[in-house]
Design an enzyme around this catalytic site. Structure first.
Site, short mmCIF file in Angstrom:
data_model
loop_
_atom_site.label_atom_id
_atom_site.label_comp_id
_atom_site.label_asym_id
_atom_site.label_seq_id
_atom_site.Cartn_x
_atom_site.Cartn_y
_atom_site.Cartn_z
N LYS A 53 0.80 -1.23 0.00
CA LYS A 53 0.00 0.00 0.00
C LYS A 53 0.83 1.28 0.00
O LYS A 53 0.36 2.33 -0.44
CB LYS A 53 -0.94 0.00 1.20
CG LYS A 53 -2.13 -0.94 1.09
CD LYS A 53 -3.17 -0.42 0.12
CE LYS A 53 -4.46 -1.24 0.17
NZ LYS A 53 -5.50 -0.68 -0.72
N SER A 78 -8.90 -0.31 6.82
CA SER A 78 -8.86 -1.28 7.91
C SER A 78 -7.45 -1.43 8.46
O SER A 78 -7.25 -2.04 9.49
CB SER A 78 -9.37 -2.64 7.43
OG SER A 78 -8.48 -3.18 6.46
N ASN A 80 -3.85 -1.42 6.29
CA ASN A 80 -2.64 -1.33 5.47
C ASN A 80 -2.54 0.01 4.75
O ASN A 80 -1.47 0.63 4.70
CB ASN A 80 -2.58 -2.49 4.48
CG ASN A 80 -2.21 -3.80 5.16
OD1 ASN A 80 -1.64 -3.81 6.24
ND2 ASN A 80 -2.55 -4.91 4.53
N TYR A 115 3.15 6.04 13.23
CA TYR A 115 3.62 6.80 12.07
C TYR A 115 3.14 8.25 12.08
O TYR A 115 3.40 9.00 11.14
CB TYR A 115 3.18 6.12 10.77
CG TYR A 115 3.78 4.75 10.56
CD1 TYR A 115 5.12 4.49 10.86
CD2 TYR A 115 3.01 3.70 10.05
CE1 TYR A 115 5.67 3.22 10.66
CE2 TYR A 115 3.56 2.43 9.85
CZ TYR A 115 4.88 2.20 10.16
OH TYR A 115 5.42 0.95 9.96
N GLY A 184 -10.31 -4.06 -3.38
CA GLY A 184 -10.90 -3.05 -4.27
C GLY A 184 -10.41 -3.16 -5.70
O GLY A 184 -11.03 -2.64 -6.62
N GLY A 186 -7.10 -2.35 -6.87
CA GLY A 186 -6.03 -1.46 -7.31
C GLY A 186 -4.71 -2.15 -7.57
O GLY A 186 -4.04 -1.87 -8.57
N GLU A 208 -9.76 -13.97 -4.10
CA GLU A 208 -10.54 -13.30 -3.05
C GLU A 208 -11.02 -14.31 -2.00
O GLU A 208 -11.10 -15.51 -2.27
CB GLU A 208 -11.78 -12.64 -3.67
CG GLU A 208 -11.48 -11.59 -4.72
CD GLU A 208 -12.72 -11.19 -5.50
OE1 GLU A 208 -13.22 -10.08 -5.27
OE2 GLU A 208 -13.22 -12.00 -6.32
N LYS A 278 9.57 -19.20 5.39
CA LYS A 278 10.01 -18.45 6.57
C LYS A 278 9.56 -17.00 6.57
O LYS A 278 10.32 -16.09 6.94
CB LYS A 278 11.55 -18.51 6.71
CG LYS A 278 12.15 -19.90 6.54
CD LYS A 278 11.52 -20.94 7.45
CE LYS A 278 12.10 -22.33 7.21
NZ LYS A 278 11.36 -23.40 7.90
#
Length: 326
Positions: A53, A78, A80, A115, A184, A186, A208, A278
């Site tokens: 994202k 939600s 990301n 952030y 969505g 993108g 999905e 991993k």
């Protein structure tokens, strides 16, 4: 239809180089033997902020005017996209406000705050995140940074496709199939454009959660179909109500179809990925790999690119999935 070309993705790639890392494209002998294919995982879970994202958010935010930057941005997510907008905004010294569901994974809420964003939590049953964001944008004159339905966002996400192309060409590999998660739309729109431009015979598939298969259904009907409001999945990153009005026309032209996986299959895949390659992957980031590992499509003797889109999973959930594996 709004047109997005590889040129716009190339330009986006130039803009965001200072913010993103070039994530690995790896293969694994165990997975290759299990699937009887040559599988290449694109590890966007190792991207800054833990998902792809950041690519779209940084491309959009970097193009805001000086005045827009001074007034700040608002986004809804939600988790990301929330973290990506917060991180990119902080990089550009922009104030960000993020509307997030109260039941979003705690790690995503905490990281968004870390952030530097102002986080507003909402009730998913009684409130609409788009409405809340629109009111904030109107009252405070902020720019909305959409999660997927924006050509600048799609172009930014498309830079991962450019990286995949370059990494495959370095290995002299021509891919046959591309499996990519889809919420969505993108990420798969942008990345598929670049892959298809270079490898014209590649087949691109959206993957999905089985109760959120709006893109699969929309591709079949050739028009936008919404998910049922009662739908539920652990794949919190992929719960868009319907395909985007900008992303879907692109995907309708460039995708070969849609695949679905169950939450149980996703949980099993999270364990498989942790054990074999991993890496720690969030549920939404594991759906493409789940489609591969549960034989949703014939990949025998094929070169298959699989998107691992994110790794922002609550440790408690990850521990629960691993401890309850069967």
């Amino acid at each position: 239809m709004d047109v997005l070309t590889p040129y716009e993705i190339d330009k986006a790639n130039e803009r965001i180089q200072s913010l993103i890392v070039k994530t690995p494209l790896i293969s694994n002998e165990t997975i290759n033997k299990i699937t009887n294919a040559n599988v290449y995982f694109k590890l966007e879970n190792l991207q800054r902020t833990g998902s792809f994202k950041l690519r779209g958010a940084s491309n959009k935010i970097s193009q805001l005017t000086k005045e827009e930057k001074s007034k700040g941005v608002v986004a809804y997510s939600s988790g990301n996209h929330a973290q990506a907008v917060a991180y990119a905004s902080s990089f550009h010294s922009i104030q960000s406000t993020i509307v997030m569901p109260k039941n979003a994974p705690l790690t995503k809420i905490q990281n968004t705050k870390k952030y530097g964003a102002k986080v507003i939590l909402y009730d998913t049953i009684n409130q609409k995140r788009e409405k809340i964001a629109q009111e904030i944008a109107f009252n405070e004159d902020k720019t909305i940074i959409k999660p997927y339905d924006d050509l600048d966002i799609i172009a930014g996400q498309g830079t991962v496709g450019k990286e995949i192309v370059e990494q495959l060409q370095e290995k002299n590999i021509k891919p046959d199939i591309y499996l990519c998660c889809c919420g969505g739309g993108g990420l798969i729109a942008g990345s598929s454009i670049y892959l298809k431009h270079t490898f014209t015979n590649i087949e691109n598939f959206a993957v999905e959660p089985d109760q959120f298969n709006d893109t699969q259904l929309s591709l079949k009907k050739k028009s936008i179909i919404s998910n049922k409001e009662s739908a539920h999945s652990i794949c919190d990153a992929l719960l868009a109500p319907q395909p985007g009005v900008i992303t879907f026309p692109i995907n309708k032209l460039i995708l070969n179809g849609g695949l679905t996986v169950s939450d149980k299959e996703v949980k099993h895949t999270i364990v498989e990925l942790a054990e074999n390659i991993k890496v720690v992957v969030e549920p939404g980031g594991a759906v493409a790999a789940a489609a591969l590992l549960t034989n949703k499509i014939n990949v025998k003797n094929k070169n298959v690119v699989v998107m691992i889109s994110g790794g922002n999973i609550d440790y408690n959930l990850f521990s629960s999935i691993v401890s309850n594996k069967k």
